[in-house]
Design an enzyme around this catalytic site. Sequence first.
Site, PDB file in Angstrom:
ATOM      1  N   THR A 100      -1.013  44.393  79.065  1.00  0.00           N
ATOM      2  CA  THR A 100      -2.079  45.382  78.895  1.00  0.00           C
ATOM      3  C   THR A 100      -2.349  45.630  77.412  1.00  0.00           C
ATOM      4  OG1 THR A 100      -0.585  47.286  78.837  1.00  0.00           O
ATOM      5  CG2 THR A 100      -1.324  46.528  81.017  1.00  0.00           C
ATOM      6  N   TYR A 142      11.378  32.966  67.498  1.00  0.00           N
ATOM      7  CA  TYR A 142      10.072  32.668  68.091  1.00  0.00           C
ATOM      8  C   TYR A 142       8.922  33.130  67.203  1.00  0.00           C
ATOM      9  CZ  TYR A 142      10.803  37.381  70.202  1.00  0.00           C
ATOM     10  OH  TYR A 142      11.070  38.714  70.439  1.00  0.00           O
ATOM     11  N   LYS A 157       6.559  39.647  65.251  1.00  0.00           N
ATOM     12  CA  LYS A 157       7.635  39.112  64.419  1.00  0.00           C
ATOM     13  C   LYS A 157       7.115  38.067  63.437  1.00  0.00           C
ATOM     14  CE  LYS A 157      11.237  41.336  66.131  1.00  0.00           C
ATOM     15  NZ  LYS A 157      12.052  42.271  65.309  1.00  0.00           N
TER      16      LYS A 157
END
Length: 254
Positions: A100, A142, A157
Amino acid sequence: MEKKAVIITGGSSGMGKAMAKKQAELGWHVMVTGRNHEALEETKKEIQTFEGQVACFQMDVRSDSAASDMIKEAVKAFGRLDALINNAAGNFICPAEKLTPNGWKAVIEIVLNGTFFCSQAAARHWIDQKQQGVILNMAATYAWGAGAGVVHSAAAKAGVLSLTRTLAVEWGSKYGIRTNAIAPGPIERTGGAEKLFESEKAMARTMNSVPLGRLGTPEEIAALAAFLLSDEASYINGDCITMDGGQWLNPYPF
């Protein structure tokens, strides 16, 4: 010799608490911040080694004014500020197509905006005091790789990683402020681990992805953080140190 002082956001649990404990053991003054006042006070009781060593500050890193107040309170409590660890984070597993707008915004605001607001507030203090401080951010592998189900965190990140390198160049060259990051892999006793290991299948997948065949510990992260804040690391700037047992060499992010 006057004791150094560090602020650790998200300092009442997991890696943040471990880093706070480590710095306290090393004799630093420590301010732990977060949104849960009771958790902060409990952490203070657990890690404090002498009266007045640890201070608590209840705040939300998404507020730039709260970040400024945090710096003022730390300096008021300890008379100085030498380092900032941006550890506050938010994350949850969610397929990108089901994420969302509020879920996306919440993680971006905590991880990316919060890291910048706190870094900016600390840097403004050091610049005003003509002091060379140290900033340590928490990234993730990641951020440059990939992680299905965490697109919001991966994007945030990645922003933190770019922010780290940019500030290392800008503030390093102008003011001698060092900025680095740590990219942890799967770490036990953290909120991230609890989310990842909701099933035995998920746990097995994660364990198989780490060449060392185990999870990292908050204490190992804390030891690395302590080094990066120390004078022994005074020539490390703009770097991101991966601590994931070699997981980044495997095809699965978690």
